[in-house]
Structures are given as structure tokens and as C-alpha cells.
Design a protein around this motif. Structure first.
Motif, PDB file in Angstrom:
ATOM      1  N   CYS A 148      -3.792  17.035  -2.210  1.00 55.21           N
ATOM      2  CA  CYS A 148      -5.116  16.570  -1.784  1.00 55.21           C
ATOM      3  C   CYS A 148      -5.039  16.228  -0.305  1.00 55.21           C
ATOM      4  N   LEU A 149      -5.756  16.975   0.530  1.00 60.32           N
ATOM      5  CA  LEU A 149      -5.675  16.763   1.976  1.00 60.32           C
ATOM      6  C   LEU A 149      -6.218  15.393   2.374  1.00 60.32           C
ATOM      7  N   LEU A 150      -7.322  14.974   1.766  1.00 60.15           N
ATOM      8  CA  LEU A 150      -7.877  13.657   2.082  1.00 60.15           C
ATOM      9  C   LEU A 150      -6.894  12.554   1.693  1.00 60.15           C
ATOM     10  N   CYS A 151      -6.318  12.688   0.504  1.00 54.42           N
ATOM     11  CA  CYS A 151      -5.340  11.691   0.046  1.00 54.42           C
ATOM     12  C   CYS A 151      -4.129  11.670   0.972  1.00 54.42           C
ATOM     13  N   THR A 152      -3.660  12.846   1.371  1.00 53.93           N
ATOM     14  CA  THR A 152      -2.497  12.932   2.254  1.00 53.93           C
ATOM     15  C   THR A 152      -2.782  12.265   3.588  1.00 53.93           C
ATOM     16  N   GLY A 153      -4.020  12.433   4.083  1.00 57.42           N
ATOM     17  CA  GLY A 153      -4.402  11.761   5.321  1.00 57.42           C
ATOM     18  C   GLY A 153      -4.294  10.253   5.198  1.00 57.42           C
ATOM     19  N   LEU A 154      -4.684   9.710   4.039  1.00 60.93           N
ATOM     20  CA  LEU A 154      -4.580   8.273   3.805  1.00 60.93           C
ATOM     21  C   LEU A 154      -3.124   7.839   3.695  1.00 60.93           C
ATOM     22  N   TYR A 155      -2.301   8.665   3.026  1.00 62.19           N
ATOM     23  CA  TYR A 155      -0.876   8.329   2.894  1.00 62.19           C
ATOM     24  C   TYR A 155      -0.213   8.273   4.273  1.00 62.19           C
ATOM     25  N   TYR A 202       3.268   6.257  -5.437  1.00 63.38           N
ATOM     26  CA  TYR A 202       2.937   6.499  -6.848  1.00 63.38           C
ATOM     27  C   TYR A 202       1.841   7.550  -6.973  1.00 63.38           C
ATOM     28  N   MET A 203       0.788   7.440  -6.150  1.00 65.35           N
ATOM     29  CA  MET A 203      -0.309   8.397  -6.213  1.00 65.35           C
ATOM     30  C   MET A 203       0.135   9.788  -5.768  1.00 65.35           C
ATOM     31  N   ALA A 204       1.051   9.854  -4.793  1.00 68.54           N
ATOM     32  CA  ALA A 204       1.582  11.154  -4.378  1.00 68.54           C
ATOM     33  C   ALA A 204       2.371  11.793  -5.516  1.00 68.54           C
ATOM     34  N   TYR A 205       3.110  10.979  -6.256  1.00 74.76           N
ATOM     35  CA  TYR A 205       3.839  11.476  -7.436  1.00 74.76           C
ATOM     36  C   TYR A 205       2.859  12.048  -8.466  1.00 74.76           C
ATOM     37  N   ALA A 256       0.837  -1.211   0.000  1.00 73.50           N
ATOM     38  CA  ALA A 256       0.000   0.000   0.000  1.00 73.50           C
ATOM     39  C   ALA A 256       0.867   1.254   0.000  1.00 73.50           C
ATOM     40  N   LEU A 257       1.998   1.213   0.709  1.00 71.85           N
ATOM     41  CA  LEU A 257       2.900   2.363   0.756  1.00 71.85           C
ATOM     42  C   LEU A 257       3.500   2.652  -0.618  1.00 71.85           C
ATOM     43  N   ALA A 258       3.851   1.597  -1.341  1.00 66.20           N
ATOM     44  CA  ALA A 258       4.391   1.777  -2.689  1.00 66.20           C
ATOM     45  C   ALA A 258       3.355   2.437  -3.601  1.00 66.20           C
TER      46      ALA A 258
END
Length: 407
Positions: free
Chosen positions: A128-135, A115-118, A109-111
Motif C-alpha cells: 500500500c503506497l499510502l501506508c508505506t508513506g506513513l511508515y 505490525y501493519m507492514a507485516y 507508532a513505529l512498533a
């Protein structure tokens, strides 16, 4: 009494982080459903600026994997981690194998999160704050599972090697439970996806791609017209872009409100390849000579007000405020909104009454009349009228076709 080789506090932490991940992913999924059903009626709570913007990320094609929203997959992943961690807490016999599976799945999931953060930073150019929270939740899962296993970071690769090597060897301690974990993982995801399909069948029914080539051919077959752009109008994107998108809009038009909050998120991936301009076409006989009867009482006034905000360099901010308050427009409200972007009441009223602003508005209307516009929003991409702008896939297909034609 022998001390447990596992840190129960870290396992409890895994449960709590899993629950937080379920909550964030649930909020993201709900937001995705709302956008898929009706587009954007307003900015979301996590769309704070051009850079800090969840809407762009959720509207992008990267928000789905094989037609499945990534937020749904994230919710199911965090739900599995929560349940598996709870099982590891109460079943000492299975603690090590369960924690090992959680750790390895968290690494995968971290990998994917990396990729999604890139994609967010370098393709969409947003945070994306929601996405960052998930990361962040995934990073915590990796750390907590390391702590729970009492595993030092330098031993990670050897641990994974031994885990995979021993995974099908049956031992007295139950160390061969990968198959059981994979089965539980697959069952949860299978049942979960069936639940999501039932919950939002229209969204999941769109997995078949539309006829992209046919749509682009029909679009390019529409007559190409010259859109005469008045000088000094507000734009978003690259001023020297090869693709110019022009929208003629009215601040009291409901579909214009949807376009106002949808187009920029839909274009997020292309913000450095397009120039997006907003021109006024009020359906109001107070300023539009083509109107034969009153229709939108405050659209001319609102259009003039945005010219005043543009003079302060705050057009897009004021544009959003006016559309957000579309159903209760008045001179007093427009004045209050102007105060939020740095225009005093006297300054605002002088600007509204100025000949310069009246001239600018007439230039926009004349540009629309030359194109024989009969309704709003009227959206032109490099001179071609785009009728179906509500679908991000279709809008993006048109942009790609225009970029290809310009090369």
C-alpha cells in the motif's frame, strides 16, 4: 553564548514530517470514507497492480481499530507531533521533555507500523503506497527526534528507562511533564475523534457488529446449486482453492461495475484460499436468448472483446478498462482499449467475428440460464447465491464459513 543542547534544524524537520504525515493520512482517510460510502466504482490512483494496491489494504478489516479507521488515528498522531514539535521549538524550558515524549510516542507508532507492514505483506500480500508513506514518515520522526535530543542509538534503552523513572519527579527544569503531555495527547485525540464522528457519522455508527452467525446460517440455508463452469475461463486466486466464487456479470450494468472493483479488494486477505471466476451474462438480446427486448446495446460486444483479451493473457486488465469506460462504450472504444492490451485492429475484429468466441459466450450464458439468473451481478460462493455482496464483513464471514466447512 552557550550552544543549545538541542538541534533546532531537527525540530523543524519534525514539524515538516508531521505536516506530511497529516497530508498522507488525510488522503487515506478521504479514500476510506469514499469506499465505506459507495464501495469501489473504479481503481484508485494507488492501485497499480495485483501487488501495489491500496484498495485491498483499505478494504480489509485491519484498516480499523475498535471501529475507528487507522488513518484517522494516524492523522491525529501526526497532528499532535506537529503541534508538540512547534511547542518544543518556541519553548526552551519544555524542549527536552516534549522531545522525549515525541520520541517515545514515535517508537510506539513505529512498533504498530511494523505490525501493519507485516499484515500488508504476509496477510494481504500487497504493498500500500499510502501506508508505506506513513511508515516512512514515522521512521523519520524517530530519527529526527534522536537528532533533536542529540541521543545516540546505543543509549536509547537507558534513555527510556531514565525517562520513565524520572517522569513523575518534579524538577526545576520541568522534567515531570509526562502527565501534561498525556493530557494534551488525550484531549487532541478525544476532540479529533468527536470531529470525525460528526464528519462521517454513518461510518462510525457501524461499530456494532452485525449478527454474523445469523447471517451465515441464512446464507447456508439457501439452496446449493451446481454451477457448471466452462473450460478455460479467467480466474483470480488459487486454481485449486476449496472455495470457488463465480460472478455472472454484464459490462453495462452499474452494479456489476461496483462488484468488479469491490470483490477482489474485499477478498484480498483470502486470495490464496479462493478461486474467483468471471462469467458473462449480457443483458442484451443480440446474444442472450432470454432477453425479450433491447437493454444493453454493447454488452454482448464487450463480452466478446474480453474473450479476445483473454487469448492474449490480458483479461483482467481489459476487464478493468471496459468497466472504467462503461458509460461510453462503442465498437471504436473497445477497439482502442484492445490496442492497449496488445491487440491490433485487424486481429481484434477477426477475433470478434470468430465462431470460437461466439461459442464461448453462449457457454457462459447457458451456465447462467441453468441457474435461472434474472439479473446481474449474480454471485455464487460454492454454489450458494450470495445476495448481500456489498459488505466486506459479510462476504468475509461467508468465506470463513466455507473454509471451515471444507476442513
Amino acid at each position: 553564548m552557550t550552544e543549545s543542547p538541542f538541534r533546532k534544524g531537527a525540530i523543524v524537520g519534525l514539524i515538516l514530517v508531521g505536516l506530511v504525515g497529516v497530508l498522507i493520512a488525510g488522503i487515506t482517510t478521504s479514500h476510506h470514507y469514499k469506499i465505506a460510502a459507495a464501495g469501489f466504482e473504479e481503481k484508485s490512483f494507488c492501485s497499480l497492480s495485483e501487488f501495489v494496491d491500496c484498495d485491498v489494504a483499505i478494504a480489509s478489516p485491519y484498516s480499523k481499530v475498535f471501529g475507528i479507521p487507522t488513518s484517522e488515528l494516524g492523522l491525529l498522531f501526526f497532528l499532535f507531533v506537529t503541534l508538540a514539535s512547534l511547542y518544543a521549538l518556541i519553548s526552551e524550558k519544555a524542549t527536552r521533555t516534549t522531545l522525549s515524549f515525541i520520541f517515545c510516542s514515535a517508537l510506539v507508532a513505529l512498533a504498530y507500523a511494523a505490525y501493519m507492514a507485516y499484515i500488508a505483506f504476509f496477510k494481504l500480500h500487497v504493498l500500500c503506497l499510502l501506508c508505506t508513506g506513513l511508515y516512512l514518515a514515522i521512521i523519520l520522526l524517530v530519527i529526527l527526534s534522536l537528532m533533536a535530543l542529540r541521543l545516540r542509538p546505543v543509549k536509547i534503552f537507558s534513555f527510556i528507562g531514565h525517562y520513565l523513572q524520572d517522569t513523575f519527579k518534579k524538577g526545576a527544569d520541568g522534567s515531570s511533564r509526562l502527565g501534561g503531555h498525556l493530557l494534551a495527547f488525550g484531549l487532541l485525540f478525544g476532540i479529533g475523534l468527536l470531529f470525525f464522528v460528526g464528519l462521517n457519522r454513518p461510518l462510525h455508527g457501524r461499530t456494532r457488529p452485525f449478527n454474523k452467525e445469523g447471517f451465515v446460517r441464512a446464507y447456508l440455508a439457501t439452496p446449493k446449486q451446481e454451477v457448471k463452469l466452462p473450460e478455460g475461463r479467467p480466474f483470480w486466486g488459487d486454481p485449486d482453492a476449496k472455495v470457488t466464487i463465480v460472478t455472472f456479470s454484464d459490462f453495462e450494468c452499474p452494479f456489476c461495475r461496483r462488484a468488479a472493483f469491490s470483490l477482489k479488494p474485499f477478498l484480498g486477505e483470502y486470495r490464496r484460499q479462493v478461486r474467483f471466476l468471471y462469467l458473462h451474462y449480457p443483458l442484451d438480446m443480440a446474444c442472450n436468448p432470454n432477453m425479450e427486448r433491447p437493454l444493453h446495446q454493447y454488452s454482448c460486444l464487450a463480452a466478446k472483446a474480453t474473450f479476445c483479451a483473454h487469448q492474449k493473457g490480458r483479461f483482467w486488465e481489459y476487464h478493468d478498462l471496459v468497466f472504467e469506460n462503461q458509460r461510453r462504450l462503442s465498437h471504436a472504444l473497445l477497439s482502442r482499449l484492445a490496442d492497449k492490451v496488445g491487440l491490433s485492429e485487424d486481429e481484434f475484429n477477426r477475433c470478434l467475428a470468430s465462431d470460437e468466441v461466439a461459442k464461448q459466450l453462449q457457454e457462459d450464458i447457458a451456465a447462467g440460464n441453468q441457474l435461472d439468473i434474472h439479473g446481474t451481478p449474480a454471485i455464487y460462493v460454492n454454489g450458494h447465491l450470495l445476495k448481500d455482496w456489498t459488505s466486506p464483513e459479510k462476504l468475509q464471514a461467508v468465506i470463513e464459513a466455507e473454509l471451515k466447512n471444507q476442513n
